[in-house]
Scaffold this motif. Structure first.
Motif, PDB file in Angstrom:
ATOM      1  N   ARG A 135       0.818  -1.214  -0.018  1.00  0.00           N
ATOM      2  CA  ARG A 135      -0.033   0.010  -0.114  1.00  0.00           C
ATOM      3  C   ARG A 135       0.998   1.140   0.057  1.00  0.00           C
ATOM      4  O   ARG A 135       1.936   1.073   0.841  1.00  0.00           O
ATOM      5  CB  ARG A 135      -1.032  -0.030   1.182  1.00  0.00           C
ATOM      6  CG  ARG A 135      -1.883  -1.171   1.209  1.00  0.00           C
ATOM      7  CD  ARG A 135      -3.196  -1.047   2.291  1.00  0.00           C
ATOM      8  NE  ARG A 135      -2.457  -0.840   3.452  1.00  0.00           N
ATOM      9  CZ  ARG A 135      -3.024  -0.657   4.818  1.00  0.00           C
ATOM     10  NH1 ARG A 135      -4.589  -0.654   4.487  1.00  0.00           N
ATOM     11  NH2 ARG A 135      -2.684  -0.728   5.817  1.00  0.00           N
ATOM     12  N   ARG A 136       0.624   2.192  -0.859  1.00  0.00           N
ATOM     13  CA  ARG A 136       1.282   3.494  -1.029  1.00  0.00           C
ATOM     14  C   ARG A 136       1.025   4.437   0.179  1.00  0.00           C
ATOM     15  O   ARG A 136      -0.174   4.586   0.329  1.00  0.00           O
ATOM     16  CB  ARG A 136       0.866   3.935  -2.223  1.00  0.00           C
ATOM     17  CG  ARG A 136       2.004   5.290  -2.545  1.00  0.00           C
ATOM     18  CD  ARG A 136       1.798   5.752  -3.837  1.00  0.00           C
ATOM     19  NE  ARG A 136       0.563   6.109  -4.250  1.00  0.00           N
ATOM     20  CZ  ARG A 136      -0.003   6.133  -5.416  1.00  0.00           C
ATOM     21  NH1 ARG A 136       0.658   5.668  -6.399  1.00  0.00           N
ATOM     22  NH2 ARG A 136      -1.354   6.437  -5.817  1.00  0.00           N
ATOM     23  N   LEU A 137       1.908   4.872   0.556  1.00  0.00           N
ATOM     24  CA  LEU A 137       1.742   6.102   1.831  1.00  0.00           C
ATOM     25  C   LEU A 137       1.846   7.512   1.274  1.00  0.00           C
ATOM     26  O   LEU A 137       2.547   7.553   0.473  1.00  0.00           O
ATOM     27  CB  LEU A 137       2.745   5.558   2.921  1.00  0.00           C
ATOM     28  CG  LEU A 137       2.857   4.219   3.598  1.00  0.00           C
ATOM     29  CD1 LEU A 137       3.975   4.182   4.647  1.00  0.00           C
ATOM     30  CD2 LEU A 137       1.407   4.145   4.431  1.00  0.00           C
ATOM     31  N   PRO A 138       0.990   8.428   1.627  1.00  0.00           N
ATOM     32  CA  PRO A 138       0.406   8.191   3.076  1.00  0.00           C
ATOM     33  C   PRO A 138      -1.152   7.796   2.801  1.00  0.00           C
ATOM     34  O   PRO A 138      -1.798   7.351   3.696  1.00  0.00           O
ATOM     35  CB  PRO A 138       0.447   9.483   3.660  1.00  0.00           C
ATOM     36  CG  PRO A 138       0.386  10.262   2.319  1.00  0.00           C
ATOM     37  CD  PRO A 138       1.409   9.509   1.164  1.00  0.00           C
ATOM     38  N   GLU A 139      -1.581   7.718   1.529  1.00  0.00           N
ATOM     39  CA  GLU A 139      -2.949   7.465   1.581  1.00  0.00           C
ATOM     40  C   GLU A 139      -3.363   5.996   1.858  1.00  0.00           C
ATOM     41  O   GLU A 139      -4.652   5.769   1.945  1.00  0.00           O
ATOM     42  CB  GLU A 139      -3.473   7.893   0.062  1.00  0.00           C
ATOM     43  CG  GLU A 139      -2.913   7.078  -1.292  1.00  0.00           C
ATOM     44  CD  GLU A 139      -1.522   7.549  -1.553  1.00  0.00           C
ATOM     45  OE1 GLU A 139      -1.193   7.268  -2.671  1.00  0.00           O
ATOM     46  OE2 GLU A 139      -0.842   8.313  -0.861  1.00  0.00           O
ATOM     47  N   GLY A 140      -2.562   5.102   1.655  1.00  0.00           N
ATOM     48  CA  GLY A 140      -2.920   3.726   1.982  1.00  0.00           C
ATOM     49  C   GLY A 140      -3.644   3.107   0.945  1.00  0.00           C
ATOM     50  O   GLY A 140      -4.288   2.096   1.126  1.00  0.00           O
ATOM     51  N   LYS A 141      -3.407   3.512  -0.395  1.00  0.00           N
ATOM     52  CA  LYS A 141      -4.003   2.872  -1.457  1.00  0.00           C
ATOM     53  C   LYS A 141      -3.359   1.626  -1.997  1.00  0.00           C
ATOM     54  O   LYS A 141      -2.000   1.443  -2.161  1.00  0.00           O
ATOM     55  CB  LYS A 141      -4.082   3.866  -2.566  1.00  0.00           C
ATOM     56  CG  LYS A 141      -4.580   3.163  -4.000  1.00  0.00           C
ATOM     57  CD  LYS A 141      -4.795   4.165  -5.034  1.00  0.00           C
ATOM     58  CE  LYS A 141      -5.241   3.433  -6.396  1.00  0.00           C
ATOM     59  NZ  LYS A 141      -5.322   4.399  -7.547  1.00  0.00           N
ATOM     60  N   GLU A 163       4.018   0.756   2.450  1.00  0.00           N
ATOM     61  CA  GLU A 163       3.603  -0.135   3.655  1.00  0.00           C
ATOM     62  C   GLU A 163       3.432  -1.781   3.206  1.00  0.00           C
ATOM     63  O   GLU A 163       2.252  -1.883   2.218  1.00  0.00           O
ATOM     64  CB  GLU A 163       2.317   0.331   4.417  1.00  0.00           C
ATOM     65  CG  GLU A 163       2.225  -0.642   5.731  1.00  0.00           C
ATOM     66  CD  GLU A 163       1.093  -0.170   6.339  1.00  0.00           C
ATOM     67  OE1 GLU A 163       0.871  -0.632   7.618  1.00  0.00           O
ATOM     68  OE2 GLU A 163       0.219   0.508   5.712  1.00  0.00           O
ATOM     69  N   SER A 180       3.831  -5.986   9.577  1.00  0.00           N
ATOM     70  CA  SER A 180       4.045  -5.195   8.285  1.00  0.00           C
ATOM     71  C   SER A 180       5.330  -4.456   8.399  1.00  0.00           C
ATOM     72  O   SER A 180       5.764  -4.329   9.384  1.00  0.00           O
ATOM     73  CB  SER A 180       2.966  -4.141   7.861  1.00  0.00           C
ATOM     74  OG  SER A 180       3.081  -3.260   8.890  1.00  0.00           O
ATOM     75  N   THR A 218       7.682  -1.148   6.339  1.00  0.00           N
ATOM     76  CA  THR A 218       7.844  -0.116   5.412  1.00  0.00           C
ATOM     77  C   THR A 218       8.949   0.102   4.721  1.00  0.00           C
ATOM     78  O   THR A 218      10.192  -0.337   5.039  1.00  0.00           O
ATOM     79  CB  THR A 218       7.796   1.269   6.456  1.00  0.00           C
ATOM     80  OG1 THR A 218       6.624   1.321   7.288  1.00  0.00           O
ATOM     81  CG2 THR A 218       7.885   2.429   5.566  1.00  0.00           C
TER      82      THR A 218
END
Length: 448
Positions: free
Chosen positions: A410-416, A431, A438, A440
């Motif tokens: 998942r791409r930070l910071p949006e968590g997609k 992440e 998990s 980073t």
């Protein structure tokens, strides 16, 4: 070089000169009457009339503002000869003199006839002359009001004929002028006053004959509207038989002459007495005939009726039979009601109540037992179904996929969550979700 006299002169501006001319014209001439022909008539959206008044040798511009047009008795048109009243003025923006009109009327008999026809057509289109608006006259009016000149021949003819036909009459004369300027307003005001005072059965509006100009007061719109609005029936008797006025069309009844109006309103007393005597004789004859027919019918019915004493004895016997039947049926009904009452009392006794209570308790115990069994069965079935659904949910859980060594980035910071390498760029922070915990990471390179 400029002369010293130049600086001593009284030099006017164009607007100042125009204002002086206006003051001179308005101060010297004031209000004037003009006779002329209408030309170049126009009425823009403002509602004002703009026109030119001319004769064989000259012309002058004129204007009639909208609020003054309510006094017009005709619709102005090009080519009409008119008499006009107004005050002379100057229209300063164009430096033109003009007359501001406050009154205008057609000129001559032909013009009056034209004004008559136009007003008649307009009021008729409004429905002012509709027959449905007309009121009938009372059979024998008690009080009659006559709107006319108290010195004219019309009122004398009316009174003479009324007294000749009916003897003593109850008349009230409302004196008005019947021709000339302002006469129409007096006639209309008289009709309105009589309606406001009340107590009259008929109003007669009348005058003797004359020219169209003489009768013009009865052709004014204000008179026609007052006549049409009257709550008291109005009889119009204006001029001779060949004369017709706007008042005639608006009235409830038109009489050709003042004398004819009296003949219409007042019955001939001698004729009325003769009529009443004839009706009295007819009524007496009719009553005697009805009495004779009634007597014959009574005699016929009495023969059909027979002996009243015998009919009364038969009715007494019938009454005795009905009374015996009533007593017998009443006793039988009382016996049935007593039996029903005993059965109801037995059901309501304490022993009967306890027996019913025990039976109800037994039925309730059976129902409770059946309900408990049904609830247990339904609960077991629900548990089995829930277990099957939980197994299927576990098979579909993404956590089971992670247990086999897969991860979710998942791409930070949006968590997609990333599904393609095209959604990541060098330097992005990610992440990575594992089966346990998990981590980073930072993207160094994207490989297609």
């Amino acid at each position: 070089m400029f002369s010293e006299d130049l600086f001593k002169r009284d030099i006017l501006s164009v607007s100042g000169l125009t204002a002086r001319i206006r003051d001179l014209l308005e101060g010297e001439l004031g209000q004037v009457w003009l006779a002329g022909e209408i030309s170049n008539l126009r009425r823009p959206s403002s509602g004002h009339y703009y026109l030119t008044l001319k004769d064989e040798s000259a012309q002058i511009r004129a204007v009639m503002f909208r609020n003054q047009q309510r006094y017009l008795s005709f619709e102005p048109e090009d080519g009409q000869e008119v008499l006009a009243r107004g005050r002379l003025s100057v229209y300063e923006p164009r430096g033109e003199y003009q007359i501001i009109l406050d009154y205008m009327e057609p000129r001559g008999e032909g013009a009056l006839r034209l004004a008559f026809e136009k007003l008649k057509a307009r009021l008729e289109a409004e429905g002012l002359f509709e027959q449905s608006r007309k009121k009938g006259l009372p059979f024998l009016p008690d009080r009659v009001a006559v709107v006319t000149s108290p010195t004219g021949a019309a009122i004398r003819d009316f009174i003479r004929v009324a007294r000749r036909r009916f003897g003593s009459v109850n008349l009230a004369v409302y004196p008005v002028r019947v021709q000339g300027e302002g006469a129409g307003l007096e006639i209309a005001g008289a009709i309105e006053d009589l309606n406001r005072w009340g107590g009259f059965d008929v109003i007669v509006v009348t005058r003797g004959g004359g020219s169209l100009e003489d009768l013009w007061a009865f052709n004014e719109e204000v008179v026609a509207r007052a006549v049409a609005a009257s709550e008291i029936p109005v009889v119009s008797a204006v001029g001779h038989e060949v004369d017709f006025s706007i008042c005639d069309f608006a009235a409830d009844l038109r009489a050709p002459t003042p004398s004819a109006a009296a003949e219409i309103i007042y019955l001939e007393k001698a004729e009325l007495r003769a009529y009443l005597a004839a009706q009295g004789r007819r009524l007496g004859s009719g009553c005697r005939g009805v009495l004779r027919t009634t007597r014959e019918r009574v005699s016929h019915l009495s023969t059909r009726l027979g002996d009243p004493g015998r009919a009364l004895a038969d009715r007494r016997l019938l009454l005795d039979d009905l009374l015996e039947t009533l007593v017998r049926e009443t006793r039988l009904g009382l016996t049935v009601r007593r039996q029903e009452l005993r059965a109801t009392a037995a059901r309501l006794s304490p022993a009967g109540q306890r027996s019913r209570l025990e039976a109800d308790r037994s039925r309730l115990a059976v129902l409770v037992r059946d309900l408990s069994r049904a609830a247990l069965t339904r609960t077991e079935r629900s548990r089995e179904r829930l277990g099957r659904l939980a197994g299927r949910l576990g098979d579909l859980s993404p956590l089971n996929v992670l247990q086999r060594g897969y991860a979710v980035a998942r791409r930070l910071p949006e968590g997609k969550a990333l599904r393609s390498f095209r959604e990541a760029s060098p330097g992005d922070r990610l992440e990575v979700l594992l089966a346990e915990g998990s981590i980073t990471a930072t993207v160094d390179e994207v490989i297609s």
